[in-house]
Design a protein around this motif. Sequence first.
Motif, PDB file in Angstrom:
ATOM      1  N   THR A 143      25.405  10.788   0.596  1.00  0.00           N
ATOM      2  CA  THR A 143      25.788   9.690   0.996  1.00  0.00           C
ATOM      3  C   THR A 143      26.231   9.111   2.381  1.00  0.00           C
ATOM      4  O   THR A 143      26.222   8.063   2.688  1.00  0.00           O
ATOM      5  N   GLU A 144      25.730  11.012   3.124  1.00  0.00           N
ATOM      6  CA  GLU A 144      26.558  10.825   4.453  1.00  0.00           C
ATOM      7  C   GLU A 144      25.338  10.908   5.356  1.00  0.00           C
ATOM      8  O   GLU A 144      24.618  12.098   4.977  1.00  0.00           O
ATOM      9  N   PRO A 145      25.676  10.534   6.362  1.00  0.00           N
ATOM     10  CA  PRO A 145      24.371  10.478   7.192  1.00  0.00           C
ATOM     11  C   PRO A 145      24.028  12.061   7.664  1.00  0.00           C
ATOM     12  O   PRO A 145      22.361  12.384   7.583  1.00  0.00           O
ATOM     13  N   ASN A 150      21.504   6.074   1.257  1.00  0.00           N
ATOM     14  CA  ASN A 150      21.909   7.372   0.894  1.00  0.00           C
ATOM     15  C   ASN A 150      20.321   7.169   0.012  1.00  0.00           C
ATOM     16  O   ASN A 150      19.305   6.990   0.435  1.00  0.00           O
ATOM     17  N   LEU A 172      22.559  14.511  -4.437  1.00  0.00           N
ATOM     18  CA  LEU A 172      22.956  12.770  -3.862  1.00  0.00           C
ATOM     19  C   LEU A 172      23.523  13.313  -2.104  1.00  0.00           C
ATOM     20  O   LEU A 172      24.699  13.417  -2.728  1.00  0.00           O
TER      21      LEU A 172
END
Lengths: 513, 254
Positions: A366-368, A272, A364
């Motif tokens: 959180t996904e590649p 993350n 933020l």
Amino acid sequence: MNTALFDCKATIIMHGIMFLRKTNRVGCRVENIGFLSDTTQKFPVERGEFNKLNNGHKGFFRQLLGDYRVITDNHDLVKYNNDWFGYVKGCSQIVLKPKTTEEVSQILSFCNENRLAICLQGGNTDVVGASVPVFDEIVVSTELMNEIIDLDENSGVIICQAGCVLENIDKKLEGSGLMVPLDLGAKGSCHIGGNVATNAGGLRLLRYGNLHGNVLGLEVVKANGEVIDCLSTLKKDNTGFHLKHLFIGSEGTLGFITKVSLQCPPRARSINVAFLGLQNFDKVLKTFRKAKEDLCEILSAFEVIDSTSMEFAKETVGITSPIGDYPYYLLIETSGSNPEHDADKLYKFLDLVLVKHLALNGTLATEPAKVNAIWAIREKIPEGFKHSSVLCYDFSLPLSKYFDLVEDMRNHMGSLAKKVFGFGHLGDGNLHLQIEVNEMSKEVRDHVEPNVFERVKQMNGSISAEHGMGFLKANYLSFANPPSKVEMMRNLKSMLDPKGILNPYKVFPWTYS
Amino acid sequence: MARVLVGVKRVIDYAVKIRIKPDKKGVLTDGVKHSMNPFDEIAVEEAVRMKEKKIASEIIAVSCGPAQAQDVIRTALAMGVDKGIHVDIPAKEFETLQPLHVSKMLAKIAQDEKVDIVILGKQAIDDDCNQTAQMTAAVLDWPQATNASKIEKGDKDVTVTREIDGGLEVIKCKLPVVISADLRLNEPRYATLPNIMKAKKKPIKKVTPKDLGVDTAARIEIVSVEEPPVRKGGTIIPDVDTLVAKLKEGGFVP
């Protein structure tokens, strides 16, 4: 009349001396007209007492490597003579591309016997003039030494040749759930041999430590061609001196690294990245302490960027802040094995940071794909250096004074600089100070150096955190180190490379002005 | 002001390498990072901009899929969508779910929610169907404007610039309308932390296909899923000089 005659004589003598000095200094250039080394025109460096490449030497190299792996075409030599920034430029007339340790050994042994200077080159991504020749040194490139020799999935140890591109090693490891313990902006071009030779730091040092801990073994060829086998794959091996450490960070002045064995941690399954905007540096430091406490073992990077860096990135490479404009930005990465656990920790931390008004805003990922996009903001800043004239510095500083230096230098430069800005690996106390100028002139450089180094010393910092001394900082070796340490470095150099053929003019001072 | 419905599909993140299941009946999804279909993100961004310009009054995001589909609804809510509807489809059923199923469900929700504009991504990056917007318009019998690169709302109509082969086509459609978003329509924003936190409190309504009166029984059988043949490292280079340089770099010519 007598007086006049005396004056005249004196003038002639003076001119004579000056003339002599000049011919001495440009000795190498006269014959190589047309391939003038830019570096030697910019800096008062004198060519060492090395022999010049002749047809006999070329013949030997061709016999050893074949025609295809000996480059002598002027056009093809350009990329090996020029550094990434286009600031230093050598005038080498030959590039050798060995594939094996044996070939490297034969090249070095031959050069040592014939007193031919060598410039060791990996991916040529260096920023202190270490990877390009200064005069006409023979470039020995690791470009074709790119084989991955072995991967032990149980112990997580990979053995590879020095010319493997960092990103390629990482891709190979991905299949086994492992990763390389270092990550740099230049990962797509830099070679692991060069990384080790310069003890490269990078973005993951905070979590995995530096290469002295992660390199388990090395195979090195000494200047006389002798192969030193320290290619251990053991984590514990106290059978005598730990010689590999001598070569990690030696910048190719003690030996030619041909193979590396590297300890690789498990690849994180959950990554993350938070990107925050902050009001002042005090809040940056408070957020850092909080991150260490709350994110603890999953914290894997803590990068800071100031607003001027972001302006620079916008102007040069079109990168903008995804959250609006703030005086400071933080990029905080977590990596771990359990997405729910990591997300839970990170959300609590971010919530607190916002509630306590440490950060004013943030986002933020959180996904590649988004994680990559956020990282690109930080990694692309240095790409802007290519589109402008920027003096780059790489310092270690006590955290309390981290950004004081940027402000100090801004005042010191005044109108001489277009922009003075800083970003870097705050987690490691490593600041990249940049001074953007209209034109890279001697006057500008003299105004900055050694002034900036003195300031760093006063602040109890290091004038080179991760870039090394190379050519551009070599004259500050004694400035940065006590005499006893420099003396021991000299002794080691003369023991391992008595004729000084390996990377001359690098690390050790080339002038005492 | 218009009520807008956007479709958000949960797909495997485009930075992740796709792996085929050993039985060749699909791709591996367990433990694989997913994200919102990038074209749907563009649709959401457009709707949020409409709301910011006071053109839209409320935005509803719909996702059809298993429980994790709520993740992408949360992302949409964090970007500025007002409420979410999750059409719960069991994972097994989801494997054979097709654009026709989805468009019937979207159409029903569009009618129930009395929306004026439906914006969908032009295609999902997993199955690349590029059918859902067209079928939804057909089911509703509304006008459609696909592959939109610009949307301007009038009083009772919208003017849409479409990217077509060899140029741009500008069309005017009466409301209500179904629009599909193309890549250049906008650049989606990053959701800010305060909005991500707020999104956790926004409502997501859960419904089933049955509630919407749609039969999701499989209309196809997956026979086999294969990887594309491995390409043998070819590259296209701009000119002869580069070719010569590359050959020399590789040590193939002197």
